[in-house]
Design a protein around this motif. Sequence first.
Motif, PDB file in Angstrom:
ATOM      1  N   CYS A 508       4.725  -6.291  12.496  1.00  0.00           N
ATOM      2  CA  CYS A 508       5.611  -6.984  13.433  1.00  0.00           C
ATOM      3  C   CYS A 508       6.946  -6.261  13.586  1.00  0.00           C
ATOM      4  O   CYS A 508       7.572  -6.329  14.649  1.00  0.00           O
ATOM      5  N   LEU A 509       7.387  -5.574  12.557  1.00  0.00           N
ATOM      6  CA  LEU A 509       8.652  -4.844  12.610  1.00  0.00           C
ATOM      7  C   LEU A 509       8.495  -3.433  13.148  1.00  0.00           C
ATOM      8  O   LEU A 509       9.462  -2.659  13.167  1.00  0.00           O
ATOM      9  N   GLY A 510       7.302  -3.062  13.564  1.00  0.00           N
ATOM     10  CA  GLY A 510       7.088  -1.739  14.131  1.00  0.00           C
ATOM     11  C   GLY A 510       6.770  -0.664  13.135  1.00  0.00           C
ATOM     12  O   GLY A 510       6.739   0.524  13.501  1.00  0.00           O
ATOM     13  N   HIS A 511       6.496  -1.015  11.880  1.00  0.00           N
ATOM     14  CA  HIS A 511       6.115  -0.030  10.867  1.00  0.00           C
ATOM     15  C   HIS A 511       4.593   0.031  10.766  1.00  0.00           C
ATOM     16  O   HIS A 511       3.906  -0.997  10.888  1.00  0.00           O
ATOM     17  N   GLU A 512       4.109   1.214  10.533  1.00  0.00           N
ATOM     18  CA  GLU A 512       2.661   1.368  10.367  1.00  0.00           C
ATOM     19  C   GLU A 512       2.260   0.865   8.987  1.00  0.00           C
ATOM     20  O   GLU A 512       2.684   1.414   7.966  1.00  0.00           O
ATOM     21  N   PRO A 513       1.445  -0.180   8.910  1.00  0.00           N
ATOM     22  CA  PRO A 513       1.068  -0.709   7.588  1.00  0.00           C
ATOM     23  C   PRO A 513       0.129   0.234   6.851  1.00  0.00           C
ATOM     24  O   PRO A 513      -0.678   0.937   7.455  1.00  0.00           O
ATOM     25  N   ILE A 514       0.258   0.226   5.546  1.00  0.00           N
ATOM     26  CA  ILE A 514      -0.604   1.034   4.682  1.00  0.00           C
ATOM     27  C   ILE A 514      -1.805   0.186   4.293  1.00  0.00           C
ATOM     28  O   ILE A 514      -1.668  -0.999   3.968  1.00  0.00           O
ATOM     29  N   CYS A 515      -2.986   0.768   4.359  1.00  0.00           N
ATOM     30  CA  CYS A 515      -4.193   0.000   4.047  1.00  0.00           C
ATOM     31  C   CYS A 515      -4.180  -0.426   2.577  1.00  0.00           C
ATOM     32  O   CYS A 515      -3.619   0.252   1.712  1.00  0.00           O
ATOM     33  N   PHE A 516      -4.805  -1.546   2.322  1.00  0.00           N
ATOM     34  CA  PHE A 516      -4.774  -2.135   0.983  1.00  0.00           C
ATOM     35  C   PHE A 516      -5.435  -1.226  -0.048  1.00  0.00           C
ATOM     36  O   PHE A 516      -4.997  -1.159  -1.204  1.00  0.00           O
ATOM     37  N   GLU A 517      -6.497  -0.525   0.322  1.00  0.00           N
ATOM     38  CA  GLU A 517      -7.193   0.326  -0.643  1.00  0.00           C
ATOM     39  C   GLU A 517      -6.281   1.441  -1.148  1.00  0.00           C
ATOM     40  O   GLU A 517      -6.303   1.775  -2.353  1.00  0.00           O
ATOM     41  N   ILE A 519      -2.984   1.323  -1.276  1.00  0.00           N
ATOM     42  CA  ILE A 519      -1.971   0.684  -2.126  1.00  0.00           C
ATOM     43  C   ILE A 519      -2.558   0.383  -3.499  1.00  0.00           C
ATOM     44  O   ILE A 519      -1.922   0.618  -4.542  1.00  0.00           O
ATOM     45  N   LEU A 520      -3.758  -0.155  -3.541  1.00  0.00           N
ATOM     46  CA  LEU A 520      -4.396  -0.487  -4.815  1.00  0.00           C
ATOM     47  C   LEU A 520      -4.604   0.755  -5.664  1.00  0.00           C
ATOM     48  O   LEU A 520      -4.392   0.734  -6.886  1.00  0.00           O
ATOM     49  N   CYS A 521      -5.011   1.849  -5.050  1.00  0.00           N
ATOM     50  CA  CYS A 521      -5.216   3.103  -5.788  1.00  0.00           C
ATOM     51  C   CYS A 521      -3.896   3.621  -6.354  1.00  0.00           C
ATOM     52  O   CYS A 521      -3.831   4.047  -7.510  1.00  0.00           O
ATOM     53  N   GLN A 522      -2.835   3.535  -5.553  1.00  0.00           N
ATOM     54  CA  GLN A 522      -1.538   4.010  -6.007  1.00  0.00           C
ATOM     55  C   GLN A 522      -0.998   3.162  -7.165  1.00  0.00           C
ATOM     56  O   GLN A 522      -0.476   3.691  -8.148  1.00  0.00           O
ATOM     57  N   LEU A 552       4.924  -3.249  -8.586  1.00  0.00           N
ATOM     58  CA  LEU A 552       3.709  -3.928  -8.138  1.00  0.00           C
ATOM     59  C   LEU A 552       4.062  -5.171  -7.328  1.00  0.00           C
ATOM     60  O   LEU A 552       3.502  -5.402  -6.243  1.00  0.00           O
ATOM     61  N   PHE A 553       4.999  -5.964  -7.821  1.00  0.00           N
ATOM     62  CA  PHE A 553       5.349  -7.205  -7.136  1.00  0.00           C
ATOM     63  C   PHE A 553       6.210  -6.950  -5.892  1.00  0.00           C
ATOM     64  O   PHE A 553       6.100  -7.691  -4.908  1.00  0.00           O
ATOM     65  N   ASP A 554       7.043  -5.918  -5.922  1.00  0.00           N
ATOM     66  CA  ASP A 554       7.798  -5.580  -4.716  1.00  0.00           C
ATOM     67  C   ASP A 554       6.862  -5.194  -3.575  1.00  0.00           C
ATOM     68  O   ASP A 554       7.095  -5.551  -2.419  1.00  0.00           O
ATOM     69  N   VAL A 555       5.822  -4.470  -3.884  1.00  0.00           N
ATOM     70  CA  VAL A 555       4.858  -4.073  -2.854  1.00  0.00           C
ATOM     71  C   VAL A 555       4.139  -5.291  -2.282  1.00  0.00           C
ATOM     72  O   VAL A 555       3.833  -5.343  -1.089  1.00  0.00           O
ATOM     73  N   LEU A 556       3.918  -6.306  -3.111  1.00  0.00           N
ATOM     74  CA  LEU A 556       3.111  -7.441  -2.678  1.00  0.00           C
ATOM     75  C   LEU A 556       3.868  -8.419  -1.791  1.00  0.00           C
ATOM     76  O   LEU A 556       3.297  -8.969  -0.853  1.00  0.00           O
ATOM     77  N   PHE A 557       5.175  -8.664  -2.078  1.00  0.00           N
ATOM     78  CA  PHE A 557       5.816  -9.756  -1.348  1.00  0.00           C
ATOM     79  C   PHE A 557       7.275  -9.524  -0.989  1.00  0.00           C
ATOM     80  O   PHE A 557       7.863 -10.354  -0.303  1.00  0.00           O
TER      81      PHE A 557
END
Length: 636
Positions: A508-517, A519-522, A552-557
């Motif tokens: 919504c803010l115009g940023h390209e989202p990173i796929c969950f897989e 993020i999980l690997c990182q 981990l929590f910053d990435v989530l929420f």
Amino acid sequence: PPQAPGSALGGGSLGLSSLGNVFVPTLTFNPSIGFAHQSSPPKSPTRSARELMLAEREADSGGSGSAGKSVISLALARSPKRKIDHQVKDASSFADLYSPNKRREKNSEASLGTAAATGIVIGAERAAGVLGSVAEDQMSTTDASGASFDGASPLRTRQRGDLPAFYFKGEGGRGRGRRLPQDSLDLKLEAVSNMFDPHEANGGLTVHDFVHVTKVLCKFPSFFNVPLFERVLTTFKADAFGGDGADKLPTEGARIDKDVFLRFWKAEIEPFDLIDRFFRLVKQPGKEHIEREDFLPYMRELLRFHPGLEFLENSEFQEKYAITVIARIYYSVNSSRTGRITARELRKSNLVEAFLTVDEQEDINAVLDYFSYEHFYVLYCRFWELDTDRDMKISEDDLLKYNDHSLSSPIVQRIFQVGDRPFPVALPAAAAQRQQESAERAGQPWTRKARNMMTYEDFIYFMLSEEDKGTEPSLRYWFKCCDLDEDGQLTPGDLRYFYQVQAHRMDCLGHEPICFEDILCQLTDMIKPADPGVVRLSDLTKPDTLHVGGALFDVLFNLNKFFMFEQRDPFSERQKREDNFECDWDRFAFYDYNRLAAEEDAEAADGELMEVVDADRFGWITSEVDGELDGIGATL
């Protein structure tokens, strides 16, 4: 059976007896002559144990034995330099040795080596079906030179009397909780007399004179003086207030004499160390924990006497400051989150040290743990910004506005549902039932707490956890919120539930989202969990991952911190590691306090300028003031 090398037993022999697949040493005994007396012990045997066992097997296969002999199990400690010589006076004394009472007496006097040998004997006798044990009446050992060591086991390396004491009744493990030898009454009696004897004619010390006793003798902070004085009076001097001492303060007219204080010293000071003394003084008598109200008398005295808090005198913020300090204490110390601090939790914390430090430090802001006024200022101002209706409570909608809407709605909901709170309040039965039914219909977990609003103390827990995710309390806080099924582990399903909202917000803010897989690997590479499929709290609190577990929590929420994590500058990270701040919360509070102070100063300056403009508009500025305001007029 064949005779063991070096043995000389008349009427019997020493060897190895086969009991099925179990081989135990055996000693034959002839009741008519007993054990043969041996004048000097033989030298150590040269044959190995395996050779003796093979020889025993060959002898048993030949059927050797004697009907007039009894076989008794005996374990002998074999040593290359020492040999045990067992001596038994006669058969009657031998029978006495094996009675239960005699065996108990001998075992209590036996050495460590004899106890180990007896254990082997008991195991062998159980295998053979024989009840009883082995004990010795007299024992002597010799070394290679022939010197004798009477009454000592060959396995003993030091005398029993030389072993240092390693257990003391009433103390904790590894020396914790041990009384202080320098605070024994015999050593302190002279110092006590020097303080009390000059005042005995007047009936003892008043509360103002007692401060030296509190600080010097008892080693408590000086602002503990009044609560300590009250405790001594109410506990050890029943007639202090004429029978109704619980309803009066001891600061007027009451005195403590030497005898009363000595009784207090023997009961509350001498048997304990500094931490136990603190715990027993702060908690109420008869209880085994410290509650929130127990800290209030000490906070009142701190606010009265500390030079760094004089500006709060007769201010409404005294109570707010005390509430903040107590909530911060429970956040760091009360790891069980029960609202009650135990002696074990107190001993694992630095609370006693912090109380002693704040008593010595004139700058209250220099004591960053618990007591800093700047930290209180940041916490209260942030809460005040969200509490728009000024009822000292905030709702979910209010919390969503925190830090420019940086938190996602799923995590805010979980904060109100299961987030840790310092002093949980139980709901009435009817309200609890309604909330439980509503939660079950929505498929969400339910807990019997008043969770619809967040108080100021609850907000302190939240903000300390949000702004410093590199501590164990904060990681426990967020782990509990993200563990949807409360099974003690974060699965990919739990992580995806929060991240999908985060990805939608980025889109919504115009940023390209990173796929969950990805993020999980990182995150898996960064945290290195013991089980690659799930993340447990122990994976985040390891020493090598404690400082990165919060990412981990910053990435989530947390969207703002997620962007900062993705665009972090290595140079800035290096500066952060080399600055003087010990944790992220100290760094955040320092900069945020300066920001809030600058904004307040700017608002105050704007208000003064507006007053000058209004005064000039109505012609109220005199000629004397006009010259002083030239600079302000030029600015306008």
